[in-house]
Design a protein around this motif. Structure first.
Motif, short mmCIF file in Angstrom:
data_model
loop_
_atom_site.label_atom_id
_atom_site.label_comp_id
_atom_site.label_asym_id
_atom_site.label_seq_id
_atom_site.Cartn_x
_atom_site.Cartn_y
_atom_site.Cartn_z
N GLN A 1 49.98 23.24 34.89
CA GLN A 1 49.13 22.80 36.00
C GLN A 1 49.07 23.84 37.14
O GLN A 1 49.25 23.49 38.31
N PRO A 2 48.78 25.08 36.81
CA PRO A 2 48.59 26.07 37.88
C PRO A 2 47.24 25.87 38.57
O PRO A 2 46.33 25.28 38.00
N GLU A 3 47.14 26.36 39.78
CA GLU A 3 45.85 26.38 40.47
C GLU A 3 45.10 27.68 40.20
O GLU A 3 43.87 27.71 40.26
N LEU A 4 45.84 28.75 39.92
CA LEU A 4 45.26 30.06 39.68
C LEU A 4 45.83 30.64 38.40
O LEU A 4 47.04 30.54 38.16
N ILE A 5 44.97 31.27 37.60
CA ILE A 5 45.41 31.92 36.37
C ILE A 5 44.76 33.29 36.30
O ILE A 5 43.56 33.45 36.59
N CYS A 6 45.54 34.28 35.90
CA CYS A 6 45.00 35.61 35.59
C CYS A 6 45.30 35.90 34.13
O CYS A 6 46.47 35.82 33.71
N CYS A 7 44.28 36.24 33.37
CA CYS A 7 44.46 36.65 31.98
C CYS A 7 43.86 38.04 31.80
O CYS A 7 42.63 38.18 31.67
N PRO A 8 44.68 39.08 31.81
CA PRO A 8 44.17 40.39 31.42
C PRO A 8 43.82 40.41 29.94
O PRO A 8 44.36 39.62 29.15
N GLU A 9 42.91 41.29 29.57
CA GLU A 9 42.49 41.45 28.18
C GLU A 9 42.14 40.10 27.54
O GLU A 9 42.74 39.67 26.57
N ALA A 10 41.14 39.47 28.13
CA ALA A 10 40.73 38.14 27.68
C ALA A 10 39.21 38.06 27.61
O ALA A 10 38.50 38.92 28.13
N HIS A 11 38.73 37.01 26.97
CA HIS A 11 37.29 36.75 26.92
C HIS A 11 36.88 35.86 28.09
O HIS A 11 37.69 35.08 28.61
N ASP A 12 35.62 35.98 28.48
CA ASP A 12 35.16 35.25 29.66
C ASP A 12 34.94 33.76 29.40
O ASP A 12 34.53 33.04 30.31
N ASP A 13 35.22 33.29 28.19
CA ASP A 13 35.18 31.86 27.91
C ASP A 13 36.55 31.35 27.47
O ASP A 13 36.65 30.32 26.79
N PHE A 14 37.62 32.06 27.86
CA PHE A 14 38.95 31.71 27.37
C PHE A 14 39.41 30.35 27.87
O PHE A 14 40.07 29.61 27.14
N LEU A 15 39.07 29.99 29.10
CA LEU A 15 39.44 28.68 29.62
C LEU A 15 38.25 27.73 29.59
O LEU A 15 37.10 28.16 29.48
N ALA A 16 38.54 26.45 29.68
CA ALA A 16 37.50 25.42 29.60
C ALA A 16 36.55 25.53 30.79
O ALA A 16 36.88 26.11 31.83
#
Length: 244
Positions: free
Chosen positions: A29-44
Motif C-alpha cells: 500500500q505505497p502512495e508512490l512507486i518508482c519502477c526503472p526499466e518498466a513498461h508504461d502499463d505496468f501498474l493498473a
C-alpha cells in the motif's frame, strides 16, 4: 507516506515475474512507486503515471521507459528532460499530492558502467555516461525549488557505501547527493546484498522504516535488482508545507 522502488528488468505485468513484483509492491500500500526499466502499463489504470522519454539511445520498443513514476494522485509540472546535458530518456520529475501534502518526486536511472560502450551507440568509454549523468543531475537538483519536500528515487547503479564502483566514480556520487538523506544505504532488512537502487529525500522528511524485496523467489530470479520500500513522515520542526 510509503514509497516503493523496484527495477522490473523489463518484465511485463502479465509475466510471472511482473505479477510477483507488482503484487508485492501494491500489497504494501505505497502512495508512490518508482519502477526503472518498466513498461508504461505496468501498474493498473487507477495509478497515475509519469514517464521518462522513450529514447535512451537503444532500439525503441513500444511502451518501454527507463523510469516510471506512479502515484495515487495525478501528476503536475512534469519534466522529462531535466537538463540538456543529461543522457537522454533516463529522467522524469513531477509534483503529486500525498498524505503529507504536495511532494516533488525525481525519478532517475543512472546509466550502468558499460552504457553505449559495446552496445547501443558504442560511442562511450566505460563509466562515461554514468559520470556524465551524475554531474548533470547534481546541477538539476541544485536548481529544484525548496517549496515542498522532495524525493529522489530510482536506479543509481551504485551501492552506498561503495562496493564495486571505482573510487573515482563513487566520488562523483557524493556531490550529487548533496544534503539528501539516503534512506536505503547500508544493509537493508530482507536483502542479502547492498542495493543499487535507492530512495532519498530532503531534510523535511524523516525515515521511520525501511525494508527490502529480494530479487529471488523460491530460488528463481524475479529481477536483477532488489526492491525497496520506505516509510517517511514530515519533520516536526519543518511543519506542514502549503498545497501547490
Amino acid at each position: 507516506m510509503r514509497v516503493a522502488c523496484w527495477n522490473t528488468e523489463w518484465h511485463r505485468a502479465g509475466s510471472w515475474q511482473g505479477a510477483y513484483i507488482r503484487g508485492l509492491m501494491v500489497a504494501g500500500q505505497p502512495e508512490l512507486i518508482c519502477c526503472p526499466e518498466a513498461h508504461d502499463d505496468f501498474l493498473a489504470p487507477e495509478w497515475y503515471g509519469a514517464f521518462s522519454r522513450p529514447d535512451y539511445g537503444y532500439p525503441l520498443i513500444p511502451g518501454r521507459r527507463k523510469v516510471t513514476l506512479w502515484s495515487r494522485s495525478p501528476w503536475k509540472d512534469v519534466d522529462d528532460l531535466g537538463a540538456a546535458e543529461l543522457p537522454t530518456g533516463r529522467f522524469v520529475m513531477g509534483m503529486t499530492t500525498t498524505a503529507l501534502g504536495d511532494v516533488r518526486v525525481v525519478g532517475v536511472c543512472v546509466p550502468w558502467a558499460d552504457a553505449h560502450v559495446s552496445s547501443g551507440r558504442r560511442d562511450r568509454r566505460k563509466w562515461e555516461d554514468h559520470i556524465r549523468y551524475l554531474q548533470s543531475l547534481r546541477t538539476v537538483l541544485k536548481s529544484v525549488s525548496a517549496d515542498c519536500p522532495t524525493i529522489v528515487v530510482g536506479d543509481i547503479n551504485q551501492c552506498i557505501p561503495r562496493r564495486a564502483a571505482p573510487v573515482r566514480v563513487y566520488d562523483e556520487l557524493q556531490p550529487m547527493l548533496g544534503n539528501l538523506a539516503v534512506w536505503t544505504q547500508g544493509n537493508i532488512a530482507g536483502l542479502d546484498r547492498l542495493p543499487v537502487c535507492h530512495i532519498m529525500g530532503t531534510a523535511d522528511l524523516v525515515l521511520t522504516d525501511v525494508h527490502g524485496y529480494s530479487r529471488k523467489m523460491n530460488g528463481r530470479d524475479v529481477s536483477d535488482h532488489d526492491g525497496l520500500m520506505v516509510d517517511v513522515v514530515l519533520d516536526a520542526v519543518s511543519g506542514d508545507f502549503p498545497k501547490m
